[in-house]
Design an enzyme around this catalytic site. Structure first.
Site, PDB file in Angstrom:
ATOM      1  N   ASP A   1      48.601  51.578  24.743  1.00  0.00           N
ATOM      2  CA  ASP A   1      49.634  50.699  24.250  1.00  0.00           C
ATOM      3  C   ASP A   1      49.322  50.496  22.762  1.00  0.00           C
ATOM      4  O   ASP A   1      48.161  50.479  22.373  1.00  0.00           O
ATOM      5  CB  ASP A   1      49.557  49.366  24.998  1.00  0.00           C
TER       6      ASP A   1
ATOM      7  N   ASP B   1      46.626  45.596  26.952  1.00  0.00           N
ATOM      8  CA  ASP B   1      45.971  44.287  26.822  1.00  0.00           C
ATOM      9  C   ASP B   1      45.912  43.492  28.124  1.00  0.00           C
ATOM     10  O   ASP B   1      45.286  42.458  28.195  1.00  0.00           O
ATOM     11  CB  ASP B   1      46.619  43.460  25.708  1.00  0.00           C
TER      12      ASP B   1
ATOM     13  N   ASP C   1      50.940  44.193  30.000  1.00  0.00           N
ATOM     14  CA  ASP C   1      50.955  45.556  30.513  1.00  0.00           C
ATOM     15  C   ASP C   1      50.539  45.674  31.960  1.00  0.00           C
ATOM     16  O   ASP C   1      50.277  46.774  32.442  1.00  0.00           O
ATOM     17  CB  ASP C   1      50.000  46.425  29.668  1.00  0.00           C
TER      18      ASP C   1
END
Lengths: 642, 71
Positions: A341, A537, A541
């Site tokens: 991410d 994180d 997510d």
């Protein structure tokens, strides 16, 4: 005293007593066999052996005999059952031989028990070593806290601390519990919890973690979390739970361990029967049956995986890598894609000033002062970034300040009208961008956001702001690329911004323009091409972390998302991801090695015992060595550089 | 609901297997993981389960070990 030490001390006590009796016994037994020295006549010797062996097997070995028989009686067999039967049968031969011609194994019974105890002592010590990092973690919490009561500083027990209490922490002392600094400043060593080796500076308003060490200043800390709510408690919970978690490869070993003891019992009877049938020598038959009982070792098999997992997860915990599920260790070796991410994982997750351009080369200081004074009145993240960067002691007075939503801010400093904002705002105000156009485009091409500063309708400079990349992101991603992984970045940003960041850190593929709720779907799509490790994180997510074959959740150093992720990186550095992958692979190969030895040992040793090749004492020595080998081999994992 | 039980007397792999087996027999127990290293069993119970600490203790003492602490 904790259970580990208690167990080791217990075995040690038994070990000393057992050998104190068994060594003289061995001298009596073998002086006759080897040197033909006879201390006593045969009958006296038989009685002496029975008398000497009795305390070793039945008093010193009492708990083993008791547990073993209880296991047989309740059908919850354990390895004590094997040792108990082996030693009791051996002992009984010493009595039976008064009536039947039979080899006397009563002395052997004491030797088996002594060797068993010795093996257990060595194994429990090695096990203690295997769990040393975890034990350290359990004992990390502060025991006392300093608090001010009625104008006096007193020490109180940590259990008496309440949320909201202000605690005083002197240099060199442990921070008692999680809290916020209300007064003082200092640098803090957080390495024991986050794995971060550099000290972290803390000023008023900073969060501190309980059990970390205050280096140099006096800190006044308001407790925000206590007891089982603290960061350390969460980490401990996580690590403890992982100890019992299963690695898929161990399934067979576990199934065998579960039925191992009854199978050996049956096998031992069959061995006795077989020998009686084909050979007819009672002494040999009993010897072989005892050897089968005592050579079989469920421990090597049952411990092979958990002990390696313990060493691996302990090594991780020390470095701020928490392995939550053993399964991740096995899956890790099949990973092809490492999907990151962007925001908060590759980047810091909040904007920072990256470039400053001033029209007047000598006017940069003035430009920044003006910008910071105006932006200080705004709460926008970009405004905060500028204020933080300039870090003024005293701001200029701003009149008629106005926030122009989505565009910028304006105000008057002295007699000058200042407008700071984006291109759109400048167009609206009919401020010409001539001369700086190329700079703005340059910044935008790098995926940065530009804030244009104008004074009395004339541009004086540009400040570029971007969500800066974490210090070690590029290093980590390059290491992964070199390791043969395909690094992929997923983000909601447009392609220009995304590609700019990707290029900067060495990402191979980019998935841009993804809405947060679609991340899990994108993981699924990528999984069609290979196994995916998702790094995020853990807060936004969670679904993507679950969907991935391995989910690695990044903590921030003071906060971690406990529920998401198979592996948690406490301090949120991408190097932690690289370490986690290396560690997982090393641990898994150790697991395979251990399983191989454990299986090989039993597959070779048991048939030898059935075949009557091994004397019961040799069989018992082999058994003790096999479980010691497995635990020691697991400890060797520490040699791996992570 | 999650219970952490500290257990005394486990010293081998079959001890672990026995404790796991015995605890799993209690209805409402969803998942058990026992570690020889930490000497602890972590038991996940169904939501609103009525399993008492006493029941857990008995399941452990039945197979010959001692529950020292249940958290």
């Amino acid at each position: 005293m904790d259970l580990e030490e208690k167990e080791i001390r217990n075995w040690k006590r038994k070990l000393i007593m057992a050998w104190a009796i068994t060594i003289p016994l061995i001298v009596f037994m073998y002086s006759r066999i080897f040197f033909n020295i006879e201390f006593f006549d045969a009958t006296t010797m038989k009685i002496i052996m029975l008398v000497i062996s009795f305390p070793v097997v039945f008093i010193i070995g009492f708990s083993t005999i008791k547990q073993g028989i209880r296991g047989i009686a309740t059908f919850y067999f354990n390895m004590d059952s094997l040792i108990a039967l082996g030693t009791i049968i051996a002992y009984l031969t010493g009595i039976i031989q008064f009536f039947l011609p039979l080899e006397n194994y009563s002395g052997v019974s004491a030797m088996i028990m002594s060797i068993f105890i010795t093996g257990k002592f060595i194994e429990s010590k090695a096990r203690g070593r295997a769990g040393k990092e975890i034990k350290k973690l359990l004992e990390l919490g502060a025991k006392k806290a300093r608090i001010e009561r009625n104008g006096k500083e007193i020490m109180i027990d940590i259990s008496e601390v309440k949320v909201g209490d202000v605690l005083i922490v002197k240099p060199g002392e442990k921070i008692p519990t999680d809290g916020i600094v209300v007064r003082g400043e200092s640098s803090i060593n957080e390495s024991m919890v986050t794995g971060e080796s550099l000290p972290v500076d803390k000023i008023k308003g900073a969060k501190v973690i309980g059990a970390t060490i205050n280096n140099d200043g006096i800190l006044y800390i308001k407790a925000t979390k206590i007891g089982s709510d603290t960061f350390l408690s969460h980490i401990i919970d996580l690590v403890e739970e992982a100890q019992g978690s299963k690695v898929p490869i161990q399934k067979l070993a576990d199934q065998i361990t579960n039925i191992f003891v009854p199978i050996i019992l049956v096998l031992s009877i069959l061995t006795f029967g077989g020998w009686m049938l084909f050979n007819g020598n009672l002494s040999l038959s009993i010897g072989a049956a005892i050897a089968v009982l005592v050579i079989a070792c469920p421990c090597a098999l049952g411990l092979a995986v958990p002990i390696a997992l313990t060493v691996g997860s302990g090594m991780g915990a020390k470095r701020g890598i928490l392995i939550r599920r053993g399964e991740a260790i096995q899956t890790m070796k099949e990973i092809k894609f490492v999907l990151f991410d962007k925001t908060g994982t590759i980047t810091k997750g909040h904007p920072e000033v990256t470039d400053i351009f001033s029209n007047n080369p000598k006017g940069e200081k003035n430009l920044l002062e003006i910008a910071a004074s105006l932006e200080n009145l705004s709460e926008h993240p970009i405004a905060r970034a500028i204020v933080e960067k300039v870090n003024l002691k005293k701001y200029k007075e701003v009149k008629k300040f106005k926030i122009l939503r989505g565009r910028g801010v304006e105000g008057i400093i002295g007699k000058d009208k200042i407008i700071i904002g984006n291109r759109r705002l400048m167009n609206e105000e009919k401020i010409s961008l001539k001369g700086i156009e190329s700079h703005i485009e340059g910044f935008e091409g790098e995926g940065k956001t530009t804030m244009i500063i104008s004074k009395n309708k004339k541009i004086i400079g540009v400040i570029a702001v971007a969500d800066a990349v974490k210090d070690d992101s590029a290093r980590a991603i390059r290491a992964l690329n070199r390791g043969g992984y395909i690094s992929v970045m997923i983000t909601g940003d447009n392609e220009t911004t995304a590609n700019a960041i990707a290029k900067q850190v060495g990402i191979k593929e980019v998935i841009a323009n993804v809405l947060p709720e679609d991340k899990a779907k994108k993981v699924k799509e990528l999984q069609k091409r290979g196994r995916v490790c998702f790094v995020g994180d853990g807060i936004n997510d969670a679904p993507a972390l679950k969907q991935a074959n391995v989910g690695i959740a990044m903590g921030t150093g003071t906060d971690i998302a406990i529920e998401a992720g198979d592996i948690v990186i406490v301090k949120g550095s991408l190097m932690g991801v690289v370490q986690a992958i290396v560690l997982s692979k090393a641990t898994f190969s150790k697991i395979k090695q251990n399983l191989f030895w454990a299986f090989a040992y039993n597959v070779i040793a048991i048939p030898l015992a059935v075949g009557g090749v091994l004397h019961p004492v040799i069989a018992e020595i082999a058994m003790a060595l096999s479980s010691i080998t497995v635990v020691t081999n697991a400890n060797l994992l520490r040699r791996k550089r992570i | 609901m999650r219970k952490k039980i500290t257990i005394e007397g486990m010293h081998c792999a079959s001890c672990i297997a026995n404790v796991e087996r015995s605890l799993k027999k209690i209805s409402d127990v969803e998942d058990v993981s026992v570690s020889l290293i930490t000497h602890k069993a972590i038991v996940n119970l169904k939501e609103n389960s009525k399993v008492s600490d006493e029941q857990l203790k008995q399941a452990i003492s039945k197979v010959g070990y001692k529950a020292l602490k249940i958290e």
